[in-house]
Design an enzyme around this catalytic site. Structure first.
Site, PDB file in Angstrom:
ATOM      1  CE1 TYR A  72      -4.402   1.204   0.313  1.00  0.00           C
ATOM      2  CE2 TYR A  72      -3.203   3.032   1.277  1.00  0.00           C
ATOM      3  CZ  TYR A  72      -4.362   2.519   0.716  1.00  0.00           C
ATOM      4  OH  TYR A  72      -5.465   3.326   0.557  1.00  0.00           O
ATOM      5  CE1 TYR A 128      -5.493   6.139  -1.750  1.00  0.00           C
ATOM      6  CE2 TYR A 128      -7.591   7.162  -2.270  1.00  0.00           C
ATOM      7  CZ  TYR A 128      -6.726   6.615  -1.353  1.00  0.00           C
ATOM      8  OH  TYR A 128      -7.091   6.554  -0.044  1.00  0.00           O
TER       9      TYR A 128
END
Lengths: 136, 393
Positions: free
Chosen positions: B295, B345
């Site tokens: 992440y 994103y």
């Protein structure tokens, strides 16, 4: 959307946290302390995570502490704040960590480990916050 | 030898919309488009979807997506808290629900107009209601102008620099590596637009020490998955990717993107706590992992993750990156889609999709012979991680 453009977002003041915000308005930086085991805690929460007691009292912080980490915010520029906006995580001498603004320091001079002291500042009507300065 | 059991969760379909800065349609439509694509990819009719899972900050009701993909009865639905930290929550829930026989086909989706709509980086709070736990929690930060994920993660990054000597250039090398992967990924927003370390160092300061190119994008788009049992997957004409291990983790020090109160905030201790368990469950070791999607809301967050999952020793991640190990052709290529910095994103789910492509052998930046992969959810929040494996591996 966020706050009205000219106002800071006000904190929620509820049964768990009203003492903290009222304390600031009264000129005191109050830290929660468990009434059973004595563990200090911040931010406020209703139950002691060490002994599960719901009894608590407060101790008044000297406002003195040491910078544990920090950031200097440049973007986005959110009204009504002035930029760059330095934020510090401070290990208070009373044993808890607190996040707030640091004023009056050149951003290049801020460092982990520096001693700071909180002044309680009326940043707008009915909102008082601890604002740190580098300790003399 | 395959460790697959009949009811083990297998990802059999992936779908996505284009990734943009202005989708020009609703989040619900995005979620439906990606979900329909995932079902088509799996070769499963929507009527068979009896489970749906997403995670918090998604603005689409599970039932609305389920109805529109042609679902009949929903036996299992769930929604996990903590935003990007919950990106693997739906996979964890699917894994448990399928193993327990609660349902047969789980649709997972995330659809958002996070650039053209409410921007997470803009210093806004989604729910100002005084009874909302986010609002109560953020009361200790927003009044000081401490309002953005970049500024919160800057605190942990600063502490990592202090503890381990990492520099802004070390963060920059991570950005350069991901933008390199993005440059050869036609689905990436930054396709054919690599950057140099100088570009990174010259990018504007956002929240010191984070520069613009340390930050993930803000994107519009949707990603969806279809997860079913290994038994069902074997009957489908797809390369299944099995969930070899998955779990979530929150600790007493965990907070909603503001993990400031632990003994050592340089690390994200949830990852340290999960890693051993995941490897043991999967029957694997760090050396077995061929590719990873970690992440990357902000570049510094990659460093403690590399350490937690055993790719290098604690405090040595910056050197590991400098030696090229996470880049194209490296020991453990990280975020081969370009990550959330380079591709888009979508709150962690586009990384899971890239891992599925890697294990199917269909990534545009394919790692040869990838059998096992690691994927993580958000850092600095209660989070999750998973090890995914080729069905036969």
């Amino acid at each position: 959307m966020g706050a009205k453009s000219s106002q800071r977002i006000r904190p929620v003041e509820n049964y768990d946290s009203a003492h903290f915000w009222q304390g600031l308005r009264d000129g005191k930086l109050l830290i929660q302390e468990c009434g059973a085991c004595g563990l200090r805690r911040h931010p406020p929460q209703p139950m002691c995570e060490q002994c599960q007691s719901l009894d608590w009292t407060t101790v008044e912080s000297s406002g003195r502490g040491t910078i544990y980490s920090y950031t200097v915010i440049h973007y986005p520029e959110i009204p009504p704040f002035e930029y760059p906006n330095a934020i510090v995580l401070v290990d208070l001498d009373e044993g808890v960590r607190l996040a707030s603004q640091l004023r009056g320091a050149d951003p290049d001079d801020i460092a982990i480990g520096q001693r700071v002291i909180a002044k309680l500042v009326d940043v707008q009507d009915d909102l008082t916050l601890p604002v740190f300065e580098i300790a003399p | 030898m395959s460790r697959t059991t009949d009811r083990q969760a297998v990802i059999v379909g992936i779908g996505a919309t284009e990734f943009s800065k202005d989708s020009g349609r609703t989040e619900l439509r995005l979620a439906c488009e990606a979900s329909r694509s995932a079902l088509e990819d799996a070769g499963i009719p929507g009527a068979e979807v009896d489970g749906v899972s997403t995670f918090s900050m998604d603005n689409n009701f599970e039932i609305d997506v389920h109805r529109q993909v042609g679902g009949h009865e929903l036996r299992f639905f769930s929604r996990t808290e903590y935003g990007g930290g919950a990106a693997l929550g739906p996979f964890h829930h699917a894994y448990c629900a399928l193993a327990a026989g609660q349902c047969q086909t789980v649709l997972i989706y995330r659809g958002m107009n996070e650039r053209s709509g409410l921007r997470f980086g803009g210093g806004q709070i989604m729910n100002m209601n005084a009874l909302n736990p986010d609002m109560i929690h953020f009361s200790h930060y927003f009044p000081s102008g401490f309002m953005t994920p970049a500024s919160w993660i800057a605190m942990t990054a600063r502490r990592y620099m202090h503890e381990y000597g990492a520099t802004s250039e070390d963060f920059g090398r991570i950005a350069v590596s991901m933008r390199d992967f993005a440059s050869t990924n036609p689905a990436a927003f930054y396709y054919e637009r690599p950057i140099t370390l100088d570009d990174h160092q010259n990018s504007r300061m956002i929240a010191d020490p984070l520069r613009l190119f340390d930050c993930c994008q803000e994107s519009d788009g949707a990603v969806a998955f279809v997860v079913t049992t290994a038994e069902r997957a074997r009957d489908l004409d797809v390369d299944g990717v099995r969930i070899a291990a998955v779990r979530q983790c929150a600790l007493p020090s965990s907070r909603q993107v503001t993990p400031f109160y632990g003994d050592d905030i340089a690390r994200f201790p949830e990852f340290d706590a999960m890693a051993g368990d995941l490897y043991e469950t999967a029957g694997l070791q760090p050396d077995d992992i061929d590719v990873a999607c970690l992440y990357d809301h902000f570049t510094p967050s990659i460093l403690p993750q590399l350490e937690a999952f055993g790719f290098c020793k604690t405090g040595e991640a910056a050197d590991f990156v400098r030696d090229g190990h996470i880049s194209r052709g490296g020991r453990i290529p990280v975020n081969t889609n370009g990550g959330q910095i380079g591709e888009a994103y979508i709150h962690g789910l586009n990384g899971v999709a890239e891992i599925v492509r890697q294990l199917r052998g269909t990534s545009v930046n394919q790692v040869a012979g990838a059998d096992h992969a690691l994927v993580t959810a958000g850092a600095g929040v209660p989070t999750g991680a998973a090890i995914l494996s080729r069905m036969e591996a």
